[in-house]
Design an enzyme around this catalytic site. Sequence first.
Site, short mmCIF file in Angstrom:
data_model
loop_
_atom_site.label_atom_id
_atom_site.label_comp_id
_atom_site.label_asym_id
_atom_site.label_seq_id
_atom_site.Cartn_x
_atom_site.Cartn_y
_atom_site.Cartn_z
N TYR A 20 35.20 38.02 31.70
CA TYR A 20 36.11 39.18 31.81
C TYR A 20 36.67 39.43 30.42
O TYR A 20 37.39 38.59 29.88
CB TYR A 20 37.26 38.86 32.76
N TYR B 297 41.88 33.08 42.11
CA TYR B 297 40.48 33.48 41.98
C TYR B 297 39.59 32.81 43.04
O TYR B 297 38.74 33.45 43.65
CB TYR B 297 39.97 33.15 40.57
N LYS C 126 38.29 40.69 44.98
CA LYS C 126 39.00 40.32 46.20
C LYS C 126 38.65 41.20 47.42
O LYS C 126 38.96 40.84 48.56
CB LYS C 126 40.52 40.39 45.98
N PRO D 292 38.46 46.30 41.66
CA PRO D 292 37.46 45.23 41.74
C PRO D 292 37.73 44.02 40.84
O PRO D 292 37.10 42.97 41.03
CB PRO D 292 36.16 45.91 41.34
N HIS E 187 29.87 28.68 41.15
CA HIS E 187 30.55 28.74 39.85
C HIS E 187 31.82 27.91 39.88
O HIS E 187 32.71 28.14 40.69
CB HIS E 187 30.89 30.19 39.48
C1 PHB Z 1 30.24 41.88 40.48
O1 PHB Z 1 29.40 41.05 40.13
O2 PHB Z 1 29.91 42.97 41.01
C2 PHB Z 1 31.69 41.60 40.27
C3 PHB Z 1 32.06 40.33 39.90
C4 PHB Z 1 33.39 40.05 39.66
C5 PHB Z 1 34.34 41.04 39.81
C6 PHB Z 1 33.97 42.32 40.20
C7 PHB Z 1 32.63 42.60 40.43
O3 PHB Z 1 35.63 40.76 39.56
#
Ligand code: PHB
Length: 386
Positions: free
Chosen positions: A197, A381, A293, A289, A72
């Site tokens: 997000y 990120y 990280k 989450p 990505h």
């Molecule tokens: C996930 O795909 O489980 C996931 C992806 C990004 C995040 C947290 C969890 O920030």
Amino acid sequence: MRTQIAIIGAGPAGLMLAHLLRQQNIDCVVLENRTREYVEGRVRAGVLEQTTVRVLDRLGLGERMHSEGLVHEGTNLAIDGEIFRIDMAALTGGATVMVYGQQEVMHDLFNAAEARGVKIIFEAKGVALHDVDSTRPYVTWQGGRLDCDYIAGCDGAHGASRGAIPSHVIQTFERVYPFGWLGILADVPPASHELIYANHARGFALASMRSAGRSRYYLQCALDERLEDWPDERFWDEVCLRLGEQTAAQVTRGPSFEKSIAPLRSFVCEPMRWGRLFLAGDAAHIVPPTGAKGLNLAVADVIVLAAAFAEFYHGGSTAGIDGYSAKALARVWKGERFSWWFTSLTHRFPDMDGFDRKMQVAELNYIRGSRAAQTTLAENYVGLPM
Ligand code: PHB
Ligand code: APR
């Protein structure tokens, strides 16, 4: 039994450490209290930073990740359904992340363990650490004893290692968030080819994925939410609402095969070493989450720790060992800050008033319009340099 490094816990931290040590010809034994199936079956995050990708490559274990993982170059934020993209690669001079589930990483590490001389004792119950502050520490469990030079405590947030450190030598820092994440996995194509997000007045939502045919979605929820109150239809309705019309039109609904609620917490224990015990990963620190990280910080810890042990066994210097805690914590706190900030920016807090929400929206709009702000997000990120 005797070894150089006793590793407690065969999660990402413990198993990655074992592979890194074996690559340097350092002897180790991993003690894991569950089965391989259990450890490998746990559904966790799935975004790997550059550093994590590189270490798998360095171990010669990156082949499946490169063929099945998704690279990505960007990620997306949404404010009440309005989406904007952060072009991470363009902002960071080409850095990307790899979407490859922790379960897949664990599978690759376990599969290569035997051939690389990684010894794992599964279902080691009642693990206890002894004489940690002496030069001859050892670990016992029901039916076994392992003498070693050093112990790596990689047994997660609820393991035995951290408790072996007297409380007067450690300081802990914690933030408990007043909400959790309700997550589902479903074998449907992702709504978007990158993550979204979403900050919505009703709460946070995240559209993520594991592959071109497997989606992962999350909804911010109350801590006392019950799974039985969230049949798939209700989940899909709510996630579509929070992601907004534009994304909702791209969401493919389907039956979930995993559904769970996880609380959100920030936690750090300082220092990460006591005597001959070194903590790594979730045993020493937890992040919420948001920003993915957790796994990456665990991997960064064991990169530093493995280098410290190599310096000791092959170079005769304890400098790396003595510097481990400070070096690891410097990165940990940056990861803690980013995860806390990203959580604060995107979630609805119960005590938030109209002004607080306006501040979130203003900050998101600022990020949308500022290359500098986007760069800050992007470099965190994709992962800060080691
Ligand atoms: C996930 O795909 O489980 C996931 C992806 C990004 C995040 C947290 C969890 O920030
Ligand atoms: N004895 C032996 N093993 C133990 C004990 C114990 N007393 N307690 C826990 N374990 C094992 C667990 O069964 C687990 O397999 O230690 C392992 C710890 O793994 P994780 O909890 O995954 O922690 P870590 O390796 O630090 O990885 C951190 O992975 O799971 C995610 O959310 C986590 O993203 C974070 C990252």
